[in-house]
Design an enzyme around this catalytic site. Structure first.
Site, short mmCIF file in Angstrom:
data_model
loop_
_atom_site.label_atom_id
_atom_site.label_comp_id
_atom_site.label_asym_id
_atom_site.label_seq_id
_atom_site.Cartn_x
_atom_site.Cartn_y
_atom_site.Cartn_z
CG ASP A 106 -3.17 -2.24 -4.47
OD1 ASP A 106 -2.72 -3.35 -4.82
OD2 ASP A 106 -4.22 -2.06 -3.85
CE LYS A 127 -3.50 2.24 2.87
NZ LYS A 127 -2.72 3.48 3.05
CE LYS A 175 6.68 9.32 -1.33
NZ LYS A 175 5.73 8.28 -1.78
CE LYS A 217 5.13 0.77 -2.43
NZ LYS A 217 4.16 1.47 -1.57
#
Lengths: 265, 369
Positions: free
Chosen positions: A129, A12, A43, A17
């Site tokens: 996702d 998510k 980002k 991550k």
């Protein structure tokens, strides 16, 4: 020599991550492996902590400017302990198509990158996702052969993780393990461990919530580089070793929504 | 957006369509377009005239949102059941490529006996030759062509792209279409030159199947020269080598030569029907060594691929099928430029030379002499 590991970390949005990916990359580099990290998040935060807080031009930035990307050096930059960093980038919010962006960037990278073949580990830090065809491009284009799912013990990240498992079985990709990035919710390790077992996999790491991770990130460094002697650095090291040693990937069986609810109650 | 760098204003031939034509040249029997039912409609129909079946997975809004994998698998199986083709092609479209459809997965799942050439292509390439290249790469992967032929085609594609960018329809951001000069006037001028004993080179430098009509100009000029008793003043160049090119392209050259019978003698073969972008160099050498003193040249097909230095001092009569080719040819210095309108639809699916308007005009005027 071990065969090349090409892994993707799904989970998510906002679950951590990128910090997990970059810390694992740094830990593997510490062990002497040749590592490349390919960040697919607009980002650009997968590589920033490996580059002392510096931003690198993304593949899509260069394409947007109409540049011909022909050489690896245009988009591949060396960071901490020679980790090779690549950022895919993305369109401006609300315009264009991020999924297509990933497809195009991955195809470009595949064409120009020679050193990819020499890596022991390539980590794809894919966005959130699996929401559409573009998001699985690294796998579909044959660049990834194992996936990890990152989640916390909260319902929403688990829901996303379960959804990702559906996506992985749809594209015939094995799951090598579940990683828990703790949000310090109650019974967290138990819940995530149970989830991992029920989908047919294992919990390969429990990363406790530590302020130091945030602090290092703010400074533009990985935990391994800035706080290498902390317990959390050791957690990343263990995870990195597990990843490099892993050889038991499974076809994940996604749970029903009801079962998932029960699990988190 | 970099407005300054606008280099294209009118639609270009599409790389999807270019891939379809290449599949045809590879003797694919059925091509599946994976995308919306309206994509490439006109060319799909045209290609059916040429003996290849083109079908579509007909993705609709639901397909765009949820993907069309299952439809493609079903279509592949249906195609095998319905047509039992020996060779199949699958071609992407803008839609299926944007949403990340994997042609290969569907092909694997359908598990057919016939080889399938997969072409992941959309229409967003400035050079439509990309579609050809992708189709050839895939044909190479499944062993339908060898590396040598692949590299030869790759070279020709690069040259074709260069020709179009320098002198052709891709040379300017916008090109006004034009019907060119009036055929009657130009035919009169040709006959006048022949009657005056001037010597002419007739150059057929045509692209693939378009040669079925452009060759008629060679035939007509020959007939007129014979009628006027000056056939020795005409030499014929043609890119009709029967040993070069993809299977179907070689067949075209054979058909055309057979149709010319003994009526027309081709003095110089300047390459295969896919070598139109490079045949110009051959023409140049031939003229320099043997035909320097000729007065005029009639060039049919892709006249802009013949270097102007080769044609120095000659009056040029050029015949194209592209209305957007007229201005670039005039700019190059071709005095007379003619357009054979609707040439392409008339030359698909044929195995004989097709009458051209300019050929017919020449013949009629010669009758009136």
């Amino acid at each position: 020599m071990n065969p090349q590991k090409r892994i993707a970390i799904y989970g998510k949005g906002g679950i951590g991550k990128s910090s997990t990916a970059s810390n694992v990359a740094a830990a593997c580099a510490d062990e002497g492996y040749n590592v490349m990290i390919i960040g697919c998040d607009p980002k650009s935060d997968s590589s920033i902590t490996l580059l002392g807080g510096k931003r690198i031009p993304t593949i899509l930035d260069l394409l947007r400017e109409g540049m011909e990307i022909e050489k690896e050096e245009d988009v591949v930059f060396e960071g901490y302990k020679a980790v090779k960093c690549v950022e895919v980038g993305g369109p401006e919010p609300g315009i264009g198509c991020a999924g297509r962006g990933i497809i195009v960037a991955i195809q470009k990278l595949k064409k120009i990158s020679q050193s990819m073949k020499e890596m022991d580990l390539i980590i794809y830090d894919v966005p959130g996702d699996i929401v559409c065809g573009g998001f699985v491009a690294p796998i579909r284009k044959g660049l990834v052969n194992e996936a990890y799912v990152l989640t916390s013990g909260e319902y929403m990240p688990l829901y996303a993780a379960n959804n990702i498992c559906k996506g992985l079985s749809r594209i015939n990709t094995k799951l090598s393990g579940v990683i828990c990035n703790s949000r310090s919710v109650s019974r967290e390790e138990e819940i995530v461990s149970k989830f991992a077992n029920e989908i047919g996999s294992d919990l390969v790491a429990f990363i406790p919530k530590e302020q130091i991770v945030q602090d290092c990130e703010r400074d533009g460094y990985s935990v391994l580089e800035k706080a290498g002697d902390t317990d959390i650095a050791e957690v990343y090291r263990t995870l990195a070793r597990n990843i490099m040693a892993s050889d038991c990937a499974v076809d994940p069986r996604a749970l029903t929504d009801e079962r998932l609810r029960e699990l988190t109650r | 957006m970099q407005q300054k760098n606008l280099s294209i204003m009118h639609p270009r031939p599409s790389s999807i369509v270019a891939a379809l034509y290449t599949l045809r040249d590879l003797n694919v029997e059925v091509a599946i377009l994976h995308g919306p039912p309206g994509c490439s409609f006109k060319h799909a129909r045209l290609l059916e005239e040429d003996g290849i079946r083109v079908v579509t997975t007909a993705l609709d809004e639901n397909g765009f949102v949820f993907g069309g994998h299952d439809r493609l698998v079903d279509m592949l199986q249906k195609v095998e059941e319905r047509f039992s083709p020996k060779r199949i092609g699958v071609v992407g479209t803008c839609v299926s490529m944007i949403i990340g459809e994997e042609l290969h997965e569907a092909v694997m799942e359908a598990n057919l006996d016939a080889p399938v050439i997969e072409v992941e292509v959309h229409a967003g390439y400035n050079d439509n030759t990309k579609g050809v290249l992708f189709a050839l790469e895939s044909a190479l992967d499944v062993g339908i062509i060898d590396r040598q032929e692949f590299e030869r085609q790759q070279h020709l594609l690069n040259e074709a792209t260069n020709v179009e960018k320098k002198y052709g329809a891709a040379s300017k951001e916008y090109l006004e279409p034009s019907r060119g000069d009036v055929k009657y006037t130009v035919a009169k001028r040709v006959i006048e030159m022949l009657k005056a004993g001037k010597k002419g080179i007739c150059i057929l430098n045509a692209k693939k199947e378009t040669a079925y009509m452009f060759a008629d100009i060679t035939v007509a000029l020959q007939e007129v020269a014979v009628k006027l008793g000056v056939e020795d003043n005409i030499v014929n160049f043609a890119n009709l080598d029967t040993e070069l090119g993809l299977p179907r392209v070689r067949q075209h050259a054979e058909h055309i030569l057979a149709d010319m019978h003994d009526n027309v003698k081709i003095d110089e073969i300047i390459g295969g029907l896919d070598e139109y972008p490079i045949a110009g160099q051959q023409v140049r050498q031939l003229i320099e060594s043997k035909y320097k003193d000729f007065d005029f040249a009639v060039i049919a097909g892709v006249p802009h691929a013949i270097p102007m230095e080769a044609l120095e001092g000659m009056e040029l009569i050029s015949i194209t099928n592209g209305p957007r080719q007229v201005h670039p040819l005039k700019d190059m210095g071709h005095e007379h430029v003619l357009v054979e309108i609707d040439l392409h639809p008339k030359t698909l699916g044929v195995t004989n030379i097709v009458e051209s308007e300019f050929g017919a005009t020449l013949r009629q005027l010669a009758l009136e002499e």
